[in-house]
Write a protein that holds these residues in place. Structure first.
Motif, PDB file in Angstrom:
ATOM      1  N   TYR A 192       0.856  -1.173   0.000  1.00 39.55           N
ATOM      2  CA  TYR A 192       0.000   0.000   0.000  1.00 39.55           C
ATOM      3  C   TYR A 192       0.901   1.235   0.000  1.00 39.55           C
ATOM      4  CZ  TYR A 192      -3.280  -3.551   1.666  1.00 39.55           C
ATOM      5  OH  TYR A 192      -4.034  -4.684   1.809  1.00 39.55           O
ATOM      6  N   SER A 193       0.574   2.212  -0.832  1.00 37.68           N
ATOM      7  CA  SER A 193       1.454   3.363  -0.993  1.00 37.68           C
ATOM      8  C   SER A 193       0.666   4.656  -1.102  1.00 37.68           C
ATOM      9  CB  SER A 193       2.329   3.181  -2.246  1.00 37.68           C
ATOM     10  OG  SER A 193       3.051   4.348  -2.551  1.00 37.68           O
ATOM     11  N   HIS A 194       1.286   5.758  -0.638  1.00 37.66           N
ATOM     12  CA  HIS A 194       0.691   7.069  -0.847  1.00 37.66           C
ATOM     13  C   HIS A 194       0.580   7.380  -2.339  1.00 37.66           C
ATOM     14  CE1 HIS A 194       1.874   8.061   3.442  1.00 37.66           C
ATOM     15  NE2 HIS A 194       0.629   8.473   3.373  1.00 37.66           N
ATOM     16  N   ALA A 195       1.493   6.819  -3.137  1.00 40.29           N
ATOM     17  CA  ALA A 195       1.496   7.073  -4.577  1.00 40.29           C
ATOM     18  C   ALA A 195       0.407   6.299  -5.306  1.00 40.29           C
ATOM     19  CB  ALA A 195       2.862   6.726  -5.166  1.00 40.29           C
ATOM     20  N   GLY A 196      -0.256   5.384  -4.623  1.00 44.48           N
ATOM     21  CA  GLY A 196      -1.303   4.589  -5.245  1.00 44.48           C
ATOM     22  C   GLY A 196      -0.804   3.264  -5.788  1.00 44.48           C
ATOM     23  N   SER A 197       0.456   3.220  -6.207  1.00 44.36           N
ATOM     24  CA  SER A 197       1.059   1.976  -6.693  1.00 44.36           C
ATOM     25  C   SER A 197       2.489   1.905  -6.178  1.00 44.36           C
ATOM     26  CB  SER A 197       1.046   1.923  -8.228  1.00 44.36           C
ATOM     27  OG  SER A 197       1.794   2.998  -8.762  1.00 44.36           O
ATOM     28  N   THR A 198       3.005   0.688  -6.126  1.00 40.76           N
ATOM     29  CA  THR A 198       4.354   0.456  -5.626  1.00 40.76           C
ATOM     30  C   THR A 198       5.231  -0.033  -6.761  1.00 40.76           C
ATOM     31  OG1 THR A 198       3.354  -0.221  -3.528  1.00 40.76           O
ATOM     32  CG2 THR A 198       5.694  -0.671  -3.820  1.00 40.76           C
ATOM     33  N   SER A 199       6.384   0.571  -6.940  1.00 39.62           N
ATOM     34  CA  SER A 199       7.274   0.183  -8.027  1.00 39.62           C
ATOM     35  C   SER A 199       7.945  -1.155  -7.718  1.00 39.62           C
ATOM     36  CB  SER A 199       8.352   1.244  -8.245  1.00 39.62           C
ATOM     37  OG  SER A 199       9.270   1.251  -7.163  1.00 39.62           O
ATOM     38  N   PRO A 200       8.332  -1.913  -8.750  1.00 38.33           N
ATOM     39  CA  PRO A 200       9.060  -3.175  -8.523  1.00 38.33           C
ATOM     40  C   PRO A 200      10.319  -2.982  -7.688  1.00 38.33           C
ATOM     41  CG  PRO A 200       8.334  -3.041 -10.806  1.00 38.33           C
ATOM     42  CD  PRO A 200       8.058  -1.697 -10.191  1.00 38.33           C
ATOM     43  N   LEU A 201      11.006  -1.840  -7.871  1.00 38.60           N
ATOM     44  CA  LEU A 201      12.220  -1.573  -7.102  1.00 38.60           C
ATOM     45  C   LEU A 201      11.900  -1.425  -5.625  1.00 38.60           C
ATOM     46  CD1 LEU A 201      15.238  -0.969  -6.990  1.00 38.60           C
ATOM     47  CD2 LEU A 201      14.718   1.432  -7.460  1.00 38.60           C
ATOM     48  N   GLU A 202      10.814  -0.720  -5.300  1.00 40.13           N
ATOM     49  CA  GLU A 202      10.418  -0.563  -3.904  1.00 40.13           C
ATOM     50  C   GLU A 202      10.028  -1.905  -3.296  1.00 40.13           C
ATOM     51  OE1 GLU A 202       8.669   4.016  -4.124  1.00 40.13           O
ATOM     52  OE2 GLU A 202       7.342   2.302  -4.460  1.00 40.13           O
ATOM     53  N   GLN A 203       9.293  -2.722  -4.054  1.00 35.51           N
ATOM     54  CA  GLN A 203       8.912  -4.040  -3.552  1.00 35.51           C
ATOM     55  C   GLN A 203      10.142  -4.902  -3.289  1.00 35.51           C
ATOM     56  OE1 GLN A 203       5.973  -5.928  -6.035  1.00 35.51           O
ATOM     57  NE2 GLN A 203       4.689  -4.097  -6.168  1.00 35.51           N
ATOM     58  N   ASP A 204      11.087  -4.894  -4.229  1.00 38.61           N
ATOM     59  CA  ASP A 204      12.308  -5.683  -4.070  1.00 38.61           C
ATOM     60  C   ASP A 204      13.105  -5.188  -2.876  1.00 38.61           C
ATOM     61  OD1 ASP A 204      14.307  -7.680  -5.172  1.00 38.61           O
ATOM     62  OD2 ASP A 204      15.523  -5.858  -5.249  1.00 38.61           O
ATOM     63  N   LEU A 205      13.172  -3.878  -2.698  1.00 36.38           N
ATOM     64  CA  LEU A 205      13.910  -3.297  -1.576  1.00 36.38           C
ATOM     65  C   LEU A 205      13.301  -3.728  -0.251  1.00 36.38           C
ATOM     66  CD1 LEU A 205      16.037  -1.289  -0.500  1.00 36.38           C
ATOM     67  CD2 LEU A 205      14.337   0.513  -0.765  1.00 36.38           C
ATOM     68  N   MET A 206      11.974  -3.715  -0.160  1.00 37.16           N
ATOM     69  CA  MET A 206      11.313  -4.073   1.097  1.00 37.16           C
ATOM     70  C   MET A 206      11.434  -5.564   1.390  1.00 37.16           C
ATOM     71  SD  MET A 206       7.941  -1.606   0.948  1.00 37.16           S
ATOM     72  CE  MET A 206       7.574  -1.723   2.698  1.00 37.16           C
ATOM     73  N   GLN A 207      11.335  -6.396   0.345  1.00 35.68           N
ATOM     74  CA  GLN A 207      11.489  -7.836   0.556  1.00 35.68           C
ATOM     75  C   GLN A 207      12.916  -8.182   0.957  1.00 35.68           C
ATOM     76  OE1 GLN A 207       9.857 -10.424  -2.498  1.00 35.68           O
ATOM     77  NE2 GLN A 207       8.283  -8.941  -3.011  1.00 35.68           N
ATOM     78  N   SER A 208      13.886  -7.573   0.278  1.00 34.28           N
ATOM     79  CA  SER A 208      15.292  -7.869   0.573  1.00 34.28           C
ATOM     80  C   SER A 208      15.691  -7.358   1.953  1.00 34.28           C
ATOM     81  CB  SER A 208      16.198  -7.239  -0.493  1.00 34.28           C
ATOM     82  OG  SER A 208      15.888  -7.730  -1.776  1.00 34.28           O
ATOM     83  N   GLY A 209      15.138  -6.202   2.352  1.00 35.76           N
ATOM     84  CA  GLY A 209      15.538  -5.602   3.616  1.00 35.76           C
ATOM     85  C   GLY A 209      14.754  -6.076   4.815  1.00 35.76           C
ATOM     86  N   HIS A 210      13.747  -6.920   4.584  1.00 31.96           N
ATOM     87  CA  HIS A 210      12.888  -7.315   5.705  1.00 31.96           C
ATOM     88  C   HIS A 210      13.657  -8.072   6.780  1.00 31.96           C
ATOM     89  CE1 HIS A 210       9.552  -9.548   7.786  1.00 31.96           C
ATOM     90  NE2 HIS A 210       9.113  -8.300   7.811  1.00 31.96           N
ATOM     91  N   GLY A 211      14.676  -8.817   6.388  1.00 31.12           N
ATOM     92  CA  GLY A 211      15.448  -9.565   7.380  1.00 31.12           C
ATOM     93  C   GLY A 211      16.717  -8.866   7.800  1.00 31.12           C
ATOM     94  N   GLY A 212      16.859  -7.596   7.461  1.00 26.36           N
ATOM     95  CA  GLY A 212      18.114  -6.899   7.703  1.00 26.36           C
ATOM     96  C   GLY A 212      18.182  -6.086   8.974  1.00 26.36           C
ATOM     97  N   GLY A 213      17.189  -6.130   9.819  1.00 21.53           N
ATOM     98  CA  GLY A 213      17.220  -5.353  11.049  1.00 21.53           C
ATOM     99  C   GLY A 213      15.942  -4.577  11.243  1.00 21.53           C
ATOM    100  N   ARG A 214      15.738  -4.069  12.469  1.00 27.64           N
ATOM    101  CA  ARG A 214      14.511  -3.358  12.791  1.00 27.64           C
ATOM    102  C   ARG A 214      14.408  -2.050  12.010  1.00 27.64           C
ATOM    103  NH1 ARG A 214      11.242  -3.868  17.019  1.00 27.64           N
ATOM    104  NH2 ARG A 214      11.434  -6.024  16.371  1.00 27.64           N
ATOM    105  N   ILE A 215      15.503  -1.269  11.964  1.00 26.92           N
ATOM    106  CA  ILE A 215      15.499   0.000  11.239  1.00 26.92           C
ATOM    107  C   ILE A 215      16.722   0.068  10.338  1.00 26.92           C
ATOM    108  CG2 ILE A 215      15.629   2.518  11.437  1.00 26.92           C
ATOM    109  CD1 ILE A 215      14.144   2.345  14.040  1.00 26.92           C
TER     110      ILE A 215
END
Length: 377
Positions: free
Chosen positions: A196-219
């Motif tokens: 879900y995004s303020h922009a209405g859609s999420t770019s593939p790069l943003e999705q990849d970044l969030m999936q890759s970074g999910h296990g990388g730490g709290r912040i």
């Protein structure tokens, strides 16, 4: 939505050719700059300009585009002949972003248009970020007011029954904090997150970044962006206010509290869904058990009818044997053979129909699994 490209060329066949080459985009064609400026278009992502035959010098065409408020920030790609080093320096100095020499390579033109459009979109994001920052500055809240917003958010999400409702509540809160974000969450059994995004859609790069970074730490912090992770949720902030140290510190604390609450609500939604599914399955098991009981009742009735029919056959057989003129021993022998046969058939029938006891352990096992190991009444 495809990017919007404007082709400026006095020759219609050239406009048609470029429109075909860039057919994956939204292409508009104009025969001169004046006609294009008169259209009032200010949403284009790129201008492809061939000044040949337009009746004005290249410098004049570039000046018109750069001085007009609707086109001042739109990237311009110049298409021309014999673009030597002096000509290239001149057109760059006049405000052109890129050029293509005739005869041009299709892939080269497409790549340059794509790059120009990315540049335009990036500039728009910067402008949007600046506008959001300006709005946040005008509508800045005190720390106590921000805490009040968070309390209201927690009260709101406690009543959310769907992920969409939860996400909308979170994005609305972040908007009031002047933040531009992407929120992702997982439900149990989901192969991919919901975005879900303020922009209405999420770019593939943003999705990849969030999936890759999910296990990388709290912040995780990188550039103007910050990723906050919890077990079933992630939040990507795209305009982190690093320039305001006090506000950044408050925002960082708020995000930890807000996303922790959102993550807890996602987990509770998972639990509520499992309970609903469990109740549905238990209802199905109860329905099946009742159906088996009904079937067993009908079988008992059929067995009683079969026994009654057997007795009737025995009585009728005795009466019929009297008409055959057999002596008593022959009658008894014949009757015994028939009754043994009927008894054997009845045994086979009862054996085939008596499956209730075999199914009962299976039904109990299913009910045990569905109830999560709890004994049911």
């Amino acid at each position: 939505m495809p990017g919007k490209v404007v082709v400026l060329d006095s020759e219609k066949h050239s406009v048609s050719l470029l429109g075909h080459i860039l057919s994956h985009l939204d292409v508009s064609g104009f025969s001169n700059v004046e006609e294009f400026l008169a259209s009032g278009d200010k949403e284009s992502d790129c201008i492809v300009l061939d000044g040949s035959g337009m009746g004005s010098s290249d410098d004049e065409l570039f000046r018109m585009l750069r001085e007009h408020p609707n086109t001042a920030g739109i990237p311009v790609i110049y298409v021309g002949d014999n673009l030597n080093i002096d000509t290239r320096l001149a057109i760059y100095e006049a405000g052109v972003d890129d050029y293509v020499s005739k005869p041009f390579d299709v892939a080269d033109l497409q790549a340059k248009v794509t790059r120009a459009m990315h540049q335009r979109r990036y500039e728009r994001e910067l402008l949007d970020s600046a506008e959001n920052a300006k709005q946040a500055a005008f509508e800045a809240m005190t720390h106590s007011a921000e805490q009040g917003e968070i309390v209201r958010f927690m009260e709101q999400i406690s009543m959310c029954q769907k992920l969409d409702e939860l996400a909308q509540a979170l994005l609305s809160l972040l908007s009031r904090f002047g933040l531009n974000a992407v929120f992702s969450c997982w439900l149990e059994g989901d192969e991919w997150p919901h975005y879900y995004s303020h922009a209405g859609s999420t770019s593939p790069l943003e999705q990849d970044l969030m999936q890759s970074g999910h296990g990388g730490g709290r912040i995780m912090e990188f550039g103007r962006r910050m990723l906050v992770n919890y077990p079933r949720t992630s939040l990507l902030i795209k305009n982190t206010p690093y320039e305001d140290a006090a506000r950044f510190g408050r925002i960082k604390d708020h995000l930890a509290v807000v996303l922790s609450a959102a993550d807890a609500r996602v987990s509770s939604l998972n639990m509520e869904e499992r309970l609903r599914q469990k109740d549905k399955l238990l209802d199905v098991v109860a329905d099946v058990k009742q159906a088996l009981i009904d079937v067993q009742h009908r079988q008992d009735q059929m067995k009683a009818r079969a026994a009654s029919e057997r007795d009737d056959v025995k009585l009728e057989l005795r009466e019929e044997l009297l008409t055959l003129g057999l002596h008593e021993e022959q009658e008894e022998r014949m009757l015994s053979l028939v009754m043994d046969f009927l008894k054997s058939l009845e045994g086979l029938y009862n054996e085939a129909m008596d499956w209730q006891e075999d199914l009962e352990p299976v039904m109990q096992a299913i009910e045990y699994v569905v109830s999560g190991g709890e004994q049911t009444a």
